[in-house]
Design a protein around this motif. Structure first.
Motif, PDB file in Angstrom:
ATOM      1  N   ARG A   1       0.850  -1.185   0.000  1.00 50.15           N
ATOM      2  CA  ARG A   1       0.000   0.000   0.000  1.00 50.15           C
ATOM      3  C   ARG A   1       0.887   1.235   0.000  1.00 50.15           C
ATOM      4  O   ARG A   1       2.083   1.173   0.253  1.00 50.15           O
TER       5      ARG A   1
ATOM      6  N   SER B   1      -4.906  -1.627  -9.403  1.00 54.17           N
ATOM      7  CA  SER B   1      -6.192  -1.488  -8.732  1.00 54.17           C
ATOM      8  C   SER B   1      -6.463  -2.729  -7.876  1.00 54.17           C
ATOM      9  O   SER B   1      -6.342  -3.866  -8.336  1.00 54.17           O
TER      10      SER B   1
ATOM     11  N   LEU C   1     -12.480  -0.809  -5.770  1.00 49.00           N
ATOM     12  CA  LEU C   1     -13.025   0.467  -6.227  1.00 49.00           C
ATOM     13  C   LEU C   1     -12.217   1.665  -5.757  1.00 49.00           C
ATOM     14  O   LEU C   1     -12.053   2.625  -6.492  1.00 49.00           O
ATOM     15  N   ARG C   2     -11.708   1.620  -4.524  1.00 52.77           N
ATOM     16  CA  ARG C   2     -11.023   2.788  -3.981  1.00 52.77           C
ATOM     17  C   ARG C   2      -9.680   2.455  -3.353  1.00 52.77           C
ATOM     18  O   ARG C   2      -9.220   3.145  -2.450  1.00 52.77           O
ATOM     19  N   SER C   3      -9.049   1.409  -3.823  1.00 53.62           N
ATOM     20  CA  SER C   3      -7.748   1.060  -3.258  1.00 53.62           C
ATOM     21  C   SER C   3      -6.789   0.609  -4.345  1.00 53.62           C
ATOM     22  O   SER C   3      -7.185  -0.024  -5.320  1.00 53.62           O
ATOM     23  N   VAL C   4      -5.527   0.981  -4.159  1.00 52.61           N
ATOM     24  CA  VAL C   4      -4.476   0.614  -5.097  1.00 52.61           C
ATOM     25  C   VAL C   4      -3.248   0.158  -4.317  1.00 52.61           C
ATOM     26  O   VAL C   4      -3.141   0.384  -3.113  1.00 52.61           O
TER      27      VAL C   4
END
Length: 90
Positions: free
Chosen positions: A15, A44, A47-50
């Motif tokens: 992260r 990816s 939806l909202r994390s990489v």
């Protein structure tokens, strides 16, 4: 030269906080490097994390430590990003 990931080491996705700690950069500088192709783009995870594959961060850090030029780093980033496109199942 295309680096290959060591198969004995499990694949980890890092992260942003861990990547920043390993790179020693503030977030804005890090994302500027991504924009300038001096770091691989994120993967990816939802939806909202990489995240970033650990081996990519390690390869880029090794190249920086060894004194690679900006153009060599860009080439490495290109090669690492292209490796992501390889088919998972042959």
């Amino acid at each position: 030269m295309i680096p290959t990931r060591t198969e004995t080491k499990p694949l980890r996705i890092l992260r942003i906080s861990e990547v920043l700690a390993r790179r020693g950069l503030p977030k804005s500088t890090f994302y500027e490097q991504v924009k300038n192709q001096l770091m691989t783009p994120p993967v990816s995870l939802g939806l909202r994390s990489v995240g970033w594959p650990e081996y990519e961060v390690d390869e880029i850090n090794r190249a920086l430590i060894s004194g690679a030029s900006t153009e060599q780093i860009k080439q490495l980033v290109c090669e690492l990003t292209e490796q992501r496109q390889l088919p998972f199942c042959a």
